[in-house]
Motif scaffolding. Structure first.
Motif, PDB file in Angstrom:
ATOM      1  N   PRO A 193       0.810  -1.219   0.000  1.00 24.75           N
ATOM      2  CA  PRO A 193       0.000   0.000   0.000  1.00 24.75           C
ATOM      3  C   PRO A 193       0.847   1.273   0.000  1.00 24.75           C
ATOM      4  O   PRO A 193       1.998   1.278   0.440  1.00 24.75           O
ATOM      5  CB  PRO A 193      -0.804  -0.117   1.303  1.00 24.75           C
ATOM      6  N   ALA A 194       0.224   2.354  -0.445  1.00 27.41           N
ATOM      7  CA  ALA A 194       0.927   3.633  -0.563  1.00 27.41           C
ATOM      8  C   ALA A 194       1.453   4.117   0.780  1.00 27.41           C
ATOM      9  O   ALA A 194       2.549   4.693   0.858  1.00 27.41           O
ATOM     10  CB  ALA A 194      -0.005   4.675  -1.187  1.00 27.41           C
ATOM     11  N   GLN A 195       0.676   3.927   1.866  1.00 26.41           N
ATOM     12  CA  GLN A 195       1.119   4.419   3.161  1.00 26.41           C
ATOM     13  C   GLN A 195       2.355   3.674   3.649  1.00 26.41           C
ATOM     14  O   GLN A 195       3.203   4.251   4.347  1.00 26.41           O
ATOM     15  CB  GLN A 195       0.001   4.339   4.210  1.00 26.41           C
ATOM     16  N   ASP A 196       2.496   2.397   3.279  1.00 29.90           N
ATOM     17  CA  ASP A 196       3.707   1.648   3.625  1.00 29.90           C
ATOM     18  C   ASP A 196       4.909   2.191   2.858  1.00 29.90           C
ATOM     19  O   ASP A 196       6.004   2.324   3.404  1.00 29.90           O
ATOM     20  CB  ASP A 196       3.525   0.165   3.305  1.00 29.90           C
ATOM     21  N   ARG A 197       4.689   2.487   1.581  1.00 26.18           N
ATOM     22  CA  ARG A 197       5.777   3.040   0.758  1.00 26.18           C
ATOM     23  C   ARG A 197       6.218   4.399   1.288  1.00 26.18           C
ATOM     24  O   ARG A 197       7.399   4.752   1.228  1.00 26.18           O
ATOM     25  CB  ARG A 197       5.336   3.152  -0.703  1.00 26.18           C
ATOM     26  N   ARG A 198       5.257   5.167   1.831  1.00 25.47           N
ATOM     27  CA  ARG A 198       5.596   6.497   2.355  1.00 25.47           C
ATOM     28  C   ARG A 198       6.575   6.386   3.526  1.00 25.47           C
ATOM     29  O   ARG A 198       7.521   7.185   3.637  1.00 25.47           O
ATOM     30  CB  ARG A 198       4.322   7.211   2.806  1.00 25.47           C
ATOM     31  N   VAL A 199       6.384   5.403   4.387  1.00 29.33           N
ATOM     32  CA  VAL A 199       7.300   5.217   5.514  1.00 29.33           C
ATOM     33  C   VAL A 199       8.701   4.910   4.989  1.00 29.33           C
ATOM     34  O   VAL A 199       9.703   5.451   5.486  1.00 29.33           O
ATOM     35  CB  VAL A 199       6.813   4.091   6.447  1.00 29.33           C
ATOM     36  N   ARG A 200       8.782   4.062   3.979  1.00 31.03           N
ATOM     37  CA  ARG A 200      10.086   3.719   3.401  1.00 31.03           C
ATOM     38  C   ARG A 200      10.764   4.961   2.820  1.00 31.03           C
ATOM     39  O   ARG A 200      11.968   5.193   3.018  1.00 31.03           O
ATOM     40  CB  ARG A 200       9.889   2.654   2.315  1.00 31.03           C
ATOM     41  N   LEU A 201      10.014   5.790   2.118  1.00 26.99           N
ATOM     42  CA  LEU A 201      10.589   6.992   1.519  1.00 26.99           C
ATOM     43  C   LEU A 201      11.072   7.962   2.594  1.00 26.99           C
ATOM     44  O   LEU A 201      12.120   8.607   2.438  1.00 26.99           O
ATOM     45  CB  LEU A 201       9.558   7.667   0.612  1.00 26.99           C
ATOM     46  N   LEU A 202      10.315   8.088   3.681  1.00 24.12           N
ATOM     47  CA  LEU A 202      10.736   8.961   4.782  1.00 24.12           C
ATOM     48  C   LEU A 202      12.035   8.458   5.406  1.00 24.12           C
ATOM     49  O   LEU A 202      12.924   9.249   5.736  1.00 24.12           O
ATOM     50  CB  LEU A 202       9.632   9.029   5.841  1.00 24.12           C
ATOM     51  N   LEU A 203      12.150   7.154   5.559  1.00 25.28           N
ATOM     52  CA  LEU A 203      13.378   6.582   6.106  1.00 25.28           C
ATOM     53  C   LEU A 203      14.572   6.870   5.203  1.00 25.28           C
ATOM     54  O   LEU A 203      15.640   7.286   5.671  1.00 25.28           O
ATOM     55  CB  LEU A 203      13.216   5.066   6.275  1.00 25.28           C
TER      56      LEU A 203
END
Length: 496
Positions: free
Chosen positions: A6-16
């Protein structure tokens, strides 16, 4: 990872990967609070679970990472894995095990993932699996003898080249370019390595991808070192280490700081060498502290699980016991309370009912996991036993609500209901919750309502319930005593 989670999971990865660690931590809490079952049927549950396990590890939440990984692995049909979701799940598991240090199983899983991905016929999935396996081989190569390293570098280069044939944009391309450049540098093909690394660095700067910037700068440091340009090598190695520290990647931090120290030795830069080694020690310290805290939490949760299991076995023989905490349950309270109240009345003493509720308990379950929630209830029960007498009746009423039925001792005011209630509240408030919840969680507190007098159980409970509502309404983490207020049934309290 687009298209697979999901997009919200990808967002966490991008923030990291962009070094925004606090934002990533907050976003991950929100993510976990939603639960895996609510991400939608289009997402494979096992893939989401293991990816969140990997994110948990990056955020230094070791027990949660292991719990999610185990659950995701269980969800996966490992007998005959097939399809792109299975390939992604196996590959992420392998990557996580590689990071943890369980390398034999890690390589087997990542190799299997590539095979499954080839059969699945999805180019993007195959590229992800190829890059993960190749990246693992790169980090193994730098720690091996020359002969083994050359073989590993060659295999990694082939895997990165294949990935670049099917992907031409996004982070996957940037990682493949940088990783392929490191493989070429290891094989002595320095001009090609320099060209690919600079291309990856250029693309990474455009997207604030500090993860790939770190790898690209590291490769350029290796290239300049092997070319004899040690001053430039030191500059790039320092940049790589800065990038790695910004994203909190301890594996990169230790590798790059050691390389920087070695370059400084060649330059005769004793000050630079000492500074690099201090950063190595700091990175190692962070890794050790994280693992120690994670081990402590895992052991504590395991202790609670073993203790709960023993209690559950005993509780099967007595229907009046709560299997999680070992306290009397609602049925047990209803059976034993009338006898206690009758005896108390015959002796002219005052019975007290203490009703307590764990504040914001839903947040503990949502953000720290149900194992931590169970551990919290277990600890509350332990504190109740410690603060009450052996002949007091302790009950887990329902969920996160507990009841204590006690008898006032006229000769010892320490056993009066309000005094005991405040002692319980203070004990929970002062308790060291780090082993159960870790350092990042808000420590649990309890709100308590107290009622006393010669009355039946349901009358005492209703009066204590009203007092408990007042404690919640007044800000929680407090004790309120029934004053006989003519209140109606309490409204539902949101959040525990």
């Amino acid at each position: 990872m687009s298209g697979h989670i999901p997009a919200q999971d990808r967002r966490v990865r991008l923030l990291l990967d962009s070094g925004r660690l606090h934002e990533a931590d907050v976003a991950f809490d929100e993510l976990i609070a939603t639960g895996v079952n609510r991400v939608g049927e289009q997402w494979n549950r096992a893939t989401v679970l293991v990816h969140r396990a990997w994110l948990s590890w990056r955020l230094n939440r070791i027990p949660q990472a292991l719990e999610l990984a185990a659950e995701g692995w269980t969800e996966l049909d490992s007998d005959q894995p097939a399809g792109k979701s299975a390939a992604q799940t196996i590959s992420i598991l392998g990557n996580l095990l590689e990071t943890i240090g369980h390398r034999a199983s890690a390589l087997e899983l990542m190799t299997l993932a590539v095979q499954v991905a080839r059969k699945a016929g999805d180019p993007e999935t195959l590229a992800h699996c190829l890059v993960r396996q190749a990246s693992a081989l790169i980090f193994r190569s730098v720690a091996r003898d020359v002969e083994s390293a050359e073989r590993l570098f060659t295999t990694a280069r082939d895997l990165f080249d294949e990935a670049l044939l099917v992907v031409d944009k996004g982070q996957l391309q940037r990682v493949a370019l940088a990783g392929g450049a490191r493989a070429l540098a290891g094989l002595g093909r320095l001009p090609e390595a320099d060209r690919l690394a600079r291309r990856s660095l250029e693309l990474s700067k455009q997207t604030d991808d500090w993860f790939c910037m770190a790898v690209a700068n590291w490769v350029l440091a290796v290239v300049h070192r092997d070319e004899g340009d040690l001053h430039e090598a030191r500059t790039f190695a320092s940049r790589a280490l800065d990038n790695a520290e910004s994203i909190g990647d301890t594996m990169q931090m230790m590798r790059y700081s050691l390389d920087l120290a070695a370059i400084c030795v060649q330059l005769g830069d004793a000050v630079g060498e000492a500074a690099a080694l201090r950063r190595t020690v700091r990175a190692s310290g962070i890794a050790v502290e994280t693992l120690q805290e994670g081990l402590g939490q895992a052991l504590e949760q395991r202790r609670v699980a073993v203790q709960a299991q023993r209690m559950a076995t005993a509780a099967q023989e007595a229907a009046v016991r709560d299997p999680l905490t070992g306290l009397v349950n609602r049925l047990g309270l209803q059976r034993q309370a009338p006898v206690l109240l009758e005896t108390t009345a015959s002796q002219g003493r005052i019975p007290w009912l203490v009703l307590l509720d764990v504040d914001w308990f839903k947040d503990v379950n949502d953000l720290a996991g149900h194992a931590a929630g169970d551990a919290t209830l277990q600890e509350v029960a332990h504190l109740l036993r410690r603060e009450c007498r052996a002949d007091d009746l302790l009950c887990r009423w329902a969920g996160d609500e507990f009841v204590v039925l006690l008898v006032d001792d006229a000769e010892d005011p320490r056993h009066a209901g309000p005094v005991v209630a405040e002692r319980i509240r203070a004990a929970v408030d002062r308790h060291d919750w780090r082993l159960v919840l870790g350092r990042t969680r808000q420590p649990p507190t309890v709100s308590i309502g107290v009622a006393g007098g010669p009355a039946k159980l349901d009358h005492l409970f209703a009066a204590a319930d009203i007092a408990l509502y007042r404690a919640k309404r007044a800000g929680r983490n407090r004790v309120e005593i029934d004053r006989g207020d003519p209140e109606q049934d309490r409204p539902e309290i949101q959040g525990g």
